[in-house]
Write an enzyme that holds these catalytic residues in place. Sequence first.
Site, PDB file in Angstrom:
ATOM      1  N   CYS A   2       0.830  -1.378   0.109  1.00 55.33           N
ATOM      2  CA  CYS A   2       0.312  -0.155   0.414  1.00 55.33           C
ATOM      3  C   CYS A   2       0.736   1.215   0.252  1.00 55.33           C
ATOM      4  O   CYS A   2       2.211   1.572   0.560  1.00 55.33           O
ATOM      5  CB  CYS A   2      -0.960   0.236   0.964  1.00 55.33           C
ATOM      6  SG  CYS A   2      -2.159  -1.063   0.900  1.00 55.33           S
ATOM      7  N   ARG A  50      -3.379   0.582  -3.147  1.00 59.24           N
ATOM      8  CA  ARG A  50      -4.304  -0.300  -2.168  1.00 59.24           C
ATOM      9  C   ARG A  50      -3.701  -1.798  -2.541  1.00 59.24           C
ATOM     10  O   ARG A  50      -4.078  -2.475  -4.066  1.00 59.24           O
ATOM     11  CB  ARG A  50      -5.485  -0.444  -2.026  1.00 59.24           C
ATOM     12  CG  ARG A  50      -6.053  -1.250  -0.950  1.00 59.24           C
ATOM     13  CD  ARG A  50      -7.518  -1.701  -0.658  1.00 59.24           C
ATOM     14  NE  ARG A  50      -7.866  -2.786   0.382  1.00 59.24           N
ATOM     15  CZ  ARG A  50      -8.583  -3.400   0.666  1.00 59.24           C
ATOM     16  NH1 ARG A  50      -9.732  -2.623   0.008  1.00 59.24           N
ATOM     17  NH2 ARG A  50      -9.071  -4.187   2.071  1.00 59.24           N
ATOM     18  N   SER A  52      -4.635  -5.390  -1.290  1.00 58.04           N
ATOM     19  CA  SER A  52      -6.500  -5.769  -1.115  1.00 58.04           C
ATOM     20  C   SER A  52      -5.356  -6.566   0.130  1.00 58.04           C
ATOM     21  O   SER A  52      -4.523  -7.910  -0.015  1.00 58.04           O
ATOM     22  CB  SER A  52      -7.664  -6.237  -1.586  1.00 58.04           C
ATOM     23  OG  SER A  52      -7.153  -4.547  -1.784  1.00 58.04           O
ATOM     24  N   ASN A  75      -1.252   3.455   6.164  1.00 59.29           N
ATOM     25  CA  ASN A  75      -0.300   1.957   5.831  1.00 59.29           C
ATOM     26  C   ASN A  75       0.161   1.300   7.135  1.00 59.29           C
ATOM     27  O   ASN A  75       1.252   2.612   7.520  1.00 59.29           O
ATOM     28  CB  ASN A  75      -0.006   2.812   4.687  1.00 59.29           C
ATOM     29  CG  ASN A  75       1.669   1.315   4.349  1.00 59.29           C
ATOM     30  OD1 ASN A  75       1.732   0.362   4.153  1.00 59.29           O
ATOM     31  ND2 ASN A  75       2.940   2.133   4.260  1.00 59.29           N
ATOM     32  N   GLU A  77      -0.906  -2.615   8.913  1.00 61.89           N
ATOM     33  CA  GLU A  77      -1.403  -3.769   9.569  1.00 61.89           C
ATOM     34  C   GLU A  77      -1.802  -3.004  11.148  1.00 61.89           C
ATOM     35  O   GLU A  77      -1.083  -2.682  11.584  1.00 61.89           O
ATOM     36  CB  GLU A  77      -1.094  -4.637   9.287  1.00 61.89           C
ATOM     37  CG  GLU A  77      -2.103  -5.667   9.946  1.00 61.89           C
ATOM     38  CD  GLU A  77      -1.562  -7.235   8.669  1.00 61.89           C
ATOM     39  OE1 GLU A  77      -2.705  -7.895   9.494  1.00 61.89           O
ATOM     40  OE2 GLU A  77      -0.635  -6.994   8.227  1.00 61.89           O
TER      41      GLU A  77
END
Length: 241
Positions: A2, A50, A52, A75, A77
Amino acid sequence: MCGVAGYFNLNIDVNARRPLLGRMMDSIAPRGPDDQGIYCDERAGLGFRRRSIVDLDGGHQPMSSDDGMIHVVFNDEIYNHVALREEMKHRGHGFRSTSDTEVLLRLYEAAGLAALHRLNGMFAVAVWDRRSNVLHLVRDRLGVKPLYYATIGNALVFASEVKAILASGCVEKRLNERALWDYLTFRYVPTPETMWLGITKPPPAHVLTVGADDGAPRVARWWDIPKGSAPTGKTDADYDE
């Protein structure tokens, strides 16, 4: 992977805003081949590329609060997003998706920057908060995810990669000779400098904040390594063992 990009307070024509963001996003297209999103208003612009991973259908960005006053690009997780979402649901918060981006958005909506301390993960975040007319750029605790910015007067452009800032056309491409010397000496460029003059990066665990009427952005630490109490009851001989 990302990628994020955007601007704040740029004095540009309304018809030039989306093309400017488009150029920035096109330059980092390999970071996010699955989706692209752009948000623009009279003050700020946010862009996102993105790849995904979490919530393939519902994680489109930029993501906005229900009242349209908070806009986020994020960006990469948040590892504990499932537990945080369940906790917030029990407290009455509603969710439109199962993405970690929305968890971040809802936490910020409820608690502001204090929400950062709840996050376990690696991230680079841009939050445009229209309630207080401020833009926040945030790096994770260890600076795993990159984030760069350049100031132009009282305006600012930012991105996950330097080339997106250069693609904006707002910053002249000039070598930072001091950074080159540091790289050849130490084999890295110390924060906050980069190889390009005028383009810098917030340190890890720091947040950059700039308001509509501010001059220079404010950069402040939002997290530090916890300091434990000194050990007691041991002699030098104990440590020698």
